[in-house]
Design a protein around this motif. Structure first.
Motif, PDB file in Angstrom:
ATOM      1  N   MET A   1       0.658  -0.927  -0.242  1.00  0.00           N
ATOM      2  CA  MET A   1       0.039  -0.386   0.102  1.00  0.00           C
ATOM      3  C   MET A   1       0.448   1.256   0.208  1.00  0.00           C
ATOM      4  O   MET A   1       1.775   1.217   0.481  1.00  0.00           O
ATOM      5  N   PRO A   3       1.945   4.841   1.313  1.00  0.00           N
ATOM      6  CA  PRO A   3       2.206   5.986   1.680  1.00  0.00           C
ATOM      7  C   PRO A   3       0.813   6.702   2.383  1.00  0.00           C
ATOM      8  O   PRO A   3       0.605   6.529   3.102  1.00  0.00           O
ATOM      9  N   THR A   5      -2.289   6.300   0.264  1.00  0.00           N
ATOM     10  CA  THR A   5      -3.622   5.940   0.910  1.00  0.00           C
ATOM     11  C   THR A   5      -2.912   4.672   2.849  1.00  0.00           C
ATOM     12  O   THR A   5      -4.544   4.806   3.259  1.00  0.00           O
ATOM     13  N   LYS A   6      -2.246   4.846   3.508  1.00  0.00           N
ATOM     14  CA  LYS A   6      -2.164   4.182   4.281  1.00  0.00           C
ATOM     15  C   LYS A   6      -2.802   5.764   5.993  1.00  0.00           C
ATOM     16  O   LYS A   6      -3.001   5.008   6.115  1.00  0.00           O
ATOM     17  N   HIS A   9      -6.283   4.834   5.398  1.00  0.00           N
ATOM     18  CA  HIS A   9      -6.577   3.530   5.448  1.00  0.00           C
ATOM     19  C   HIS A   9      -6.680   2.794   7.374  1.00  0.00           C
ATOM     20  O   HIS A   9      -7.182   2.178   7.324  1.00  0.00           O
ATOM     21  N   TYR A  10      -5.085   2.995   7.805  1.00  0.00           N
ATOM     22  CA  TYR A  10      -4.773   2.403   8.972  1.00  0.00           C
ATOM     23  C   TYR A  10      -5.282   3.220   9.917  1.00  0.00           C
ATOM     24  O   TYR A  10      -5.576   4.110   9.823  1.00  0.00           O
ATOM     25  N   LEU A  69      -0.712   2.984  12.961  1.00  0.00           N
ATOM     26  CA  LEU A  69      -0.887   3.737  11.475  1.00  0.00           C
ATOM     27  C   LEU A  69       1.167   3.888  11.971  1.00  0.00           C
ATOM     28  O   LEU A  69       1.762   4.755  10.856  1.00  0.00           O
ATOM     29  N   SER A  72       3.074   1.636  10.725  1.00  0.00           N
ATOM     30  CA  SER A  72       2.677   1.244   8.979  1.00  0.00           C
ATOM     31  C   SER A  72       3.914   2.140   8.136  1.00  0.00           C
ATOM     32  O   SER A  72       3.820   1.474   6.905  1.00  0.00           O
ATOM     33  N   LEU A  73       3.945   3.693   8.228  1.00  0.00           N
ATOM     34  CA  LEU A  73       4.740   4.273   7.825  1.00  0.00           C
ATOM     35  C   LEU A  73       6.147   4.336   7.706  1.00  0.00           C
ATOM     36  O   LEU A  73       6.874   3.746   6.454  1.00  0.00           O
TER      37      LEU A  73
END
Length: 387
Positions: A1, A3, A5-6, A9-10, A69, A72-73
């Motif tokens: 995905m 970043p 979009t993260k 959505h995260y 979040l 994830s980044l």
């Protein structure tokens, strides 16, 4: 995905439920209730390795969504929230503090870190040495008892650039963990864990929040170092309000568009500042004249709104103060990363490189105003100190 979009959505809770709110729920709690003693014990065990509800100070579901979040980044294993960015940096230092330990810290680190060293670490016997701002002297400064390397890139105020992959390779060959203050890139324009760092520290007060209404620090850690990190914050009572976590989550949804807008405005301001005869030096990593510009362009996805100028020799600190006081659209105040433009007269806190004979310096944070208005404001401020 991607970043971008993260960011959307995260960190939004369980998205598989039939009906849900778009944003995660705000969960405030101190006490967490369990159905029986066995369940209570189960969750006290689970919290050692997982994000689970156990006690409010250990985080609520709102805090956990922010941690997910940012992990994830940054592609981190786990994250820990702190009430301020400085508290997060202090926790990294304290976590590796031990009798007769030696720390290496880059000269361009956030200024108050030096105070932590002086008021506490040195008093308990931690040996501190400062590297050059670009960490180019790391190999000659490492000692057998070096337990941590803490750096910042781009550096505070003057934006010195470190070749982080090279630094990490050298450090890890000596089994030394590397931590970096990544507030400038904020996990979006720079991902130090992917380049070899073990720990990334972000003052969420700045760009992650983006609205100058919350303070927070976040430590993002890889799996290797997490096992050494997850107990001390609890023992020392560090916790973060779920209300603050909610505000940072909300701010991060627009991180992509805000960072790009800050950068676009800063680029325009730089073009203008390059025409001003009052300025001796411009500090902005995207400039080809900036030291280690090629490393910045290799490792970073963009710049933010930070610019520092050095006036030429015809101007002194009183002129710089008069210039800043004349500005109308630039606030005067600490911090940066909010929607507003800021300007402060400053002196780079350096000890390895002597900047005392240079300056005066003014640091700008370029906000989200129309850059044409900011340029008009700068023109009249320069006019107020015309020689």
């Amino acid at each position: 995905m991607n970043p971008k979009t993260k960011l959307i959505h995260y960190g939004r809770g369980d998205q598989n439920t039939e009906v849900r709110s778009v944003n995660p729920t705000l969960m405030r709690a101190s006490t967490i209730a369990f159905k029986d003693h066995a369940t209570w014990q189960k969750y006290k065990t689970l919290r050692k390795t997982e994000r689970v509800l156990s006690y409010g100070a250990r985080g609520t579901s709102t805090n956990f969504e922010l941690e997910k979040l940012i992990c994830s980044l940054e592609n981190g294993h786990r994250a820990q929230l702190f009430p301020t960015g400085l508290a997060a940096l202090a926790m990294v230092l304290l976590n590796y503090a031990s009798k007769n330990a030696h720390f290496l810290i880059t000269d361009a680190i956030y200024g108050p870190v030096r105070t932590i060293c002086e008021l506490f670490l040195e008093k308990i016997g931690i040996e501190i040495d400062f590297l050059k701002a670009d960490a180019s002297d790391i190999e000659e400064k490492i000692k057998p008892n070096t337990k941590l390397i803490l750096c910042e890139s781009p550096g505070s105020i003057l934006y010195e650039i470190i070749d982080l992959p090279k630094l990490c390779k050298i450090a890890h060959s000596h089994n030394i963990p590397v931590a970096i203050d990544n507030t400038y890139g904020s996990g979006y324009y720079f991902n130090p864990l992917e380049l070899g760092a073990d720990i990334s520290v972000i003052a969420a007060t700045k760009y992650l929040s983006g609205h100058s209404d919350v303070t927070m620090g976040i430590v993002i850690i890889n799996e290797k170092e997490w096992k050494n990190f997850d107990q001390l914050p609890e023992v020392l009572g560090f916790t973060t309000s779920p209300d603050d976590a909610y505000l940072v989550l909300r701010g991060m949804r627009t991180l992509d568009v805000r960072m790009k807008a800050h950068e676009k405005n800063a680029d325009e301001i730089i073009k203008f500042l390059q025409t001003r005869k009052e300025i001796k030096t411009l500090f902005y990593p995207k400039l080809k004249t900036h030291p280690n510009h090629e490393i910045f362009m290799r490792d970073y996805k963009g710049a933010n709104g930070m610019i520092t100028i050095e006036f030429n020799d015809a101007y002194d600190e009183e002129d710089a103060i008069k210039f800043v006081d004349a500005l109308q659209y630039f606030c005067i105040g600490d911090s940066w990363g909010g929607y507003e433009s800021l300007a402060t007269v400053t002196t780079p806190p350096r000890t390895v490189t002597n900047w005392s004979a240079r300056g005066p310096f003014v640091r700008f944070h370029i906000g989200l105003e129309d850059y044409k208005d900011l340029i008009t404001d700068l023109i009249q401020a320069f006019d107020s100190i015309k020689k």
